[in-house]
Design a protein around this motif. Structure first.
Motif, short mmCIF file in Angstrom:
data_model
loop_
_atom_site.label_atom_id
_atom_site.label_comp_id
_atom_site.label_asym_id
_atom_site.label_seq_id
_atom_site.Cartn_x
_atom_site.Cartn_y
_atom_site.Cartn_z
N LYS A 92 0.81 -1.22 0.00
CA LYS A 92 0.00 0.00 0.00
C LYS A 92 0.85 1.27 0.00
O LYS A 92 0.48 2.26 -0.62
CB LYS A 92 -0.95 -0.01 1.19
CG LYS A 92 -2.07 -1.00 1.04
CD LYS A 92 -3.01 -0.98 2.22
CE LYS A 92 -4.12 -2.00 2.05
NZ LYS A 92 -5.02 -2.06 3.19
N GLY A 93 1.98 1.26 0.67
CA GLY A 93 2.87 2.42 0.66
C GLY A 93 3.42 2.69 -0.72
O GLY A 93 3.52 3.84 -1.16
N LYS A 149 0.67 4.13 -2.87
CA LYS A 149 0.44 5.55 -2.58
C LYS A 149 1.47 6.41 -3.30
O LYS A 149 1.12 7.44 -3.90
CB LYS A 149 0.50 5.78 -1.08
CG LYS A 149 0.26 7.20 -0.69
CD LYS A 149 0.33 7.38 0.81
CE LYS A 149 0.20 8.85 1.15
NZ LYS A 149 0.37 9.10 2.58
N SER A 150 2.72 6.01 -3.27
CA SER A 150 3.75 6.81 -3.95
C SER A 150 3.55 6.79 -5.46
O SER A 150 3.76 7.81 -6.13
CB SER A 150 5.15 6.31 -3.58
OG SER A 150 5.38 5.03 -4.12
N GLU A 182 0.71 9.18 -6.31
CA GLU A 182 1.16 10.57 -6.28
C GLU A 182 1.96 10.91 -7.52
O GLU A 182 1.79 11.99 -8.11
CB GLU A 182 2.01 10.81 -5.03
CG GLU A 182 1.23 10.77 -3.74
CD GLU A 182 2.12 10.79 -2.50
OE1 GLU A 182 3.36 10.79 -2.64
OE2 GLU A 182 1.56 10.82 -1.40
#
Length: 140
Positions: free
Chosen positions: A95-96, A99-100, A103
């Motif tokens: 998930k991290g 997210k990046s 973005e």
């Protein structure tokens, strides 16, 4: 077995609907979102660009005989099953990392917009206040 290009397409196929959902929610209250500098018409332009790219990736995956199915589990990853040419593979996105990537992709799409329509932010007035020099440390 899927190739690296197909894995990139699968990543894009998974991430673009997430971006579409975010932008759709942000259109209602644009002043409290990270995209508050966009003109109201630019939200629709973003949705159109992302939707076109999502349809294109979807068609590429269909032509390559690849189907992506969500394998929902609670945890710190997004799990999927990939059915590629009658073979099943597991696919996981942290998930991290997602997210990046969201973005980054969103920044690329905003970069394609006409910057002349961006809302101008109010100029911030900085008052000249006296500075207490005794707070500075001299390392010499």
């Amino acid at each position: 077995m899927t190739t690296d290009e197909e894995l990139n397409d699968i990543n894009t196929y998974i991430l673009l609907p997430m971006i579409l959902g975010m932008i759709d929610r942000w259109m209602s209250y644009p002043d409290i979102t990270p995209l508050k500098h966009l003109h109201s018409s630019q939200f629709q332009q973003l949705l159109d660009m992302i939707t076109l790219d999502h349809v294109e990736v979807k068609q590429k995956l269909k032509a390559a005989d690849i189907k992506v199915v969500e394998d929902w589990k609670i945890g710190s990853s997004l799990d999927y099953k990939i059915f590629a040419r009658r073979k099943e593979e597991s696919f996981m996105i942290w998930k991290g990392w997602a997210k990046s990537q969201i973005e980054t992709l969103l920044g690329q799409y905003v970069g394609k917009l006409d910057k002349r329509l961006f809302k101008r932010q109010a100029d911030v007035v900085v008052e000249d206040k006296p500075i207490d020099r005794s707070l500075f440390v001299n390392f010499d």
